[in-house]
Design a protein around this motif. Structure first.
Motif, short mmCIF file in Angstrom:
data_model
loop_
_atom_site.label_atom_id
_atom_site.label_comp_id
_atom_site.label_asym_id
_atom_site.label_seq_id
_atom_site.Cartn_x
_atom_site.Cartn_y
_atom_site.Cartn_z
N PRO A 151 19.81 4.82 -2.03
CA PRO A 151 18.36 4.63 -2.07
C PRO A 151 17.68 5.51 -1.01
O PRO A 151 18.37 6.10 -0.17
N PRO A 152 16.37 5.55 -1.00
CA PRO A 152 15.67 6.29 0.06
C PRO A 152 16.09 5.75 1.43
O PRO A 152 16.46 4.58 1.58
N ILE A 153 16.01 6.60 2.43
CA ILE A 153 16.49 6.26 3.77
C ILE A 153 15.86 4.98 4.32
O ILE A 153 16.54 4.16 4.93
N GLU A 154 14.57 4.77 4.07
CA GLU A 154 13.91 3.56 4.55
C GLU A 154 14.51 2.31 3.93
O GLU A 154 14.68 1.28 4.58
N GLU A 155 14.88 2.41 2.65
CA GLU A 155 15.50 1.28 1.96
C GLU A 155 16.91 1.04 2.50
O GLU A 155 17.34 -0.10 2.68
N GLN A 156 17.66 2.12 2.77
CA GLN A 156 18.99 1.98 3.37
C GLN A 156 18.89 1.24 4.70
O GLN A 156 19.69 0.33 4.98
#
Length: 193
Positions: free
Chosen positions: A148-153
């Motif tokens: 997923p996008p880095i913020e979601e990770q």
């Protein structure tokens, strides 16, 4: 819900090698990797004269490291500051996680799953599954995982950190209850004697 893309590991981790030629009179903190993704640990401290290899590889904080021989047992880890500057043999490939593309904690949690260890077993080759079965670096890098996008990770990793803290607290409470119960049973036994 949007499905996260499956991305090959080789697209967001880069092999890194920090070889060090051994000096007979210097000591080296040697790392091992616990099974079941339980992290890296200092396995031994040896002088260069006591090590058969002619070189070791330095590990730094944030490195993704695995034991080729025991990938199928979950010997994957992200190095913390406690093992930074320690050394591994060539059986422990090291990688840098590309900043902004992947989060080391997310990667750690993904590689803490039994299904990943089973996949590693299927990709490993060698003499016997229990002793010489290696997951070669190129096969590891060809493995795909949802990214997923880095913020979601980071959000997922933070949430799992909180879950782990709660599980640890519950386990400590359960251990305390068990000890109290044992003391009570011993006390009751002594009173009845």
């Amino acid at each position: 819900m949007t499905a996260w893309p499956l991305v090959k590991l080789g697209e967001f981790v880069l092999p890194i090698s920090r070889p060090v030629s051994l000096v007979a009179t210097e000591s080296y903190r040697l790392l091992g990797a616990h099974w079941y993704a339980e992290g890296l640990y200092v396995k031994d401290i040896r002088f260069g004269s006591e090590i058969q290899a002619d070189r070791l590889y330095r590990v730094e904080t944030g490195d993704f490291v695995y034991n080729q021989l025991f990938a199928w047992k979950g010997s994957f880890a992200v190095a913390g500051p406690d093992v930074s500057g320690c050394y591994v043999s060539n059986e422990f490939p090291c990688f840098r996680v590309r900043e902004g593309q992947a989060d080391g904690r997310y990667l750690h949690y993904y590689f803490s799953r039994e299904s990943v260890w089973n996949e590693a077993l299927g990709l490993s080759s060698g003499g016997t599954p229990t002793s010489r079965n290696r997951l070669k670096e190129d096969r590891l890098l060809a493995m795909s995982m949802p990214l997923p996008p880095i913020e979601e990770q980071q959000r997922i990793a933070a949430m799992l950190d909180q879950v782990n803290k709660k599980v640890t607290a519950i386990m400590c409470l359960a251990e305390g209850v068990q000890q109290n119960l044992e003391h009570l049973l011993v006390s009751l036994h002594l009173r009845s004697s």
